[in-house]
Design an enzyme around this catalytic site. Sequence first.
Site, PDB file in Angstrom:
ATOM      1  N   VAL A  27       3.411   4.025  -0.996  1.00  0.00           N
ATOM      2  CA  VAL A  27       3.717   4.892  -2.450  1.00  0.00           C
ATOM      3  C   VAL A  27       5.082   5.050  -2.367  1.00  0.00           C
ATOM      4  CG1 VAL A  27       1.399   5.649  -2.751  1.00  0.00           C
ATOM      5  CG2 VAL A  27       3.030   7.003  -1.513  1.00  0.00           C
ATOM      6  N   CYS A  59      -2.415  18.153 -22.856  1.00  0.00           N
ATOM      7  CA  CYS A  59      -3.752  18.425 -23.078  1.00  0.00           C
ATOM      8  C   CYS A  59      -4.270  19.770 -22.126  1.00  0.00           C
ATOM      9  CB  CYS A  59      -4.730  17.405 -22.810  1.00  0.00           C
ATOM     10  SG  CYS A  59      -4.836  17.060 -20.841  1.00  0.00           S
ATOM     11  N   HIS A  67      -1.487   1.382  -4.245  1.00  0.00           N
ATOM     12  CA  HIS A  67      -1.876   2.970  -4.366  1.00  0.00           C
ATOM     13  C   HIS A  67      -0.916   3.850  -5.002  1.00  0.00           C
ATOM     14  CE1 HIS A  67      -4.080   1.860  -0.128  1.00  0.00           C
ATOM     15  NE2 HIS A  67      -4.677   1.343  -1.030  1.00  0.00           N
ATOM     16  N   CYS A  88      -1.273  13.278 -15.562  1.00  0.00           N
ATOM     17  CA  CYS A  88      -2.298  14.273 -16.091  1.00  0.00           C
ATOM     18  C   CYS A  88      -3.600  13.972 -15.278  1.00  0.00           C
ATOM     19  CB  CYS A  88      -2.450  14.250 -17.517  1.00  0.00           C
ATOM     20  SG  CYS A  88      -3.741  15.323 -18.074  1.00  0.00           S
ATOM     21  N   GLN A 144       0.890  -1.198  -0.003  1.00  0.00           N
ATOM     22  CA  GLN A 144       0.225   0.072  -0.039  1.00  0.00           C
ATOM     23  C   GLN A 144       0.726   1.340   0.074  1.00  0.00           C
ATOM     24  OE1 GLN A 144      -2.036  -1.482   3.891  1.00  0.00           O
ATOM     25  NE2 GLN A 144      -3.876  -0.973   2.398  1.00  0.00           N
TER      26      GLN A 144
HETATM   27 ZN   LIG Z   1      -3.159  15.613 -20.340  1.00  0.00          ZN
END
Ligand SMILES: [Zn+2]
Length: 260
Positions: free
Chosen positions: A88, A162, A106, A114, A86
């Site tokens: 990170v 994006c 996790h 993103c 679990q």
């Molecule tokens: Zn993006």
Amino acid sequence: MRVLVLTGAGVSAESGIPTFRGNDGYWRNLDPTKLATPEAFARDPQLVWDWYRERRQRIRNARPNAAHDAIARLARWTDEFLLVTQNVDDLHARAGVAAEKMVQIHGDIFVTRCTRCEFSYVGRGGSPERPESWATKSKSGRLRSIAPTSDDHVNVRWCPKCDALMRPGVVWFGEQLPWKEVQRVEDFLEGGTCDVVIVAGTTATLGYIIDWALCASRDGAELIEVNPEETPLSRFATRLVREPAAIALPRIVDELIAFG
Ligand SMILES: [Zn+2]
């Protein structure tokens, strides 16, 4: 021998990584269980990023402890092995557990991804807060690429593909587990039952930890719980070790290797 190991925050706490529970986890008087949420990030991405930057820094300065080392030794010694953590942080990896033998259920704090598209990058080692360049928004709202000057100056990042906000590549409270990683665990469980299942340093309050531990030990495997306190899993364990992981795991791994 087929072995499944499940680890949680208790294992990293012994390397100085604060858990989300208790006073140690508080940051600027804020409750981490409220910071690590999509709602907190939507409200104040800057604040959440500041917190993650500090956590990354702390993890970079931490070292794997005897529990991480013992698990890495077991991973090398066992033919069929999976670690589901679990945590990170990268302490299991730095102790030497190969990526294909480990699932970070996790996510990975050194991944930045993103919020909208698939774009992500890993900044493990060095300074993940400072890639060579990244996109930022100019006053007109158009993207431009800048070289960051310091962590303080580069606060909120935007996706170069994006234009959406970038976020830490971790699973927040209220979010689903990453499908691909869940699939890796289930593939391992379907590949056969285990001889030994070790659950260390997790309060096992999340149902999937109990489900996986029980599934893996369904044919009479030894189910070892290492935790100073009782957890919901305790009543299923065949062996309870009420000690910190860094004390107990080296001994347990020695025994498994000697008698396995
Ligand atoms: Zn993006």
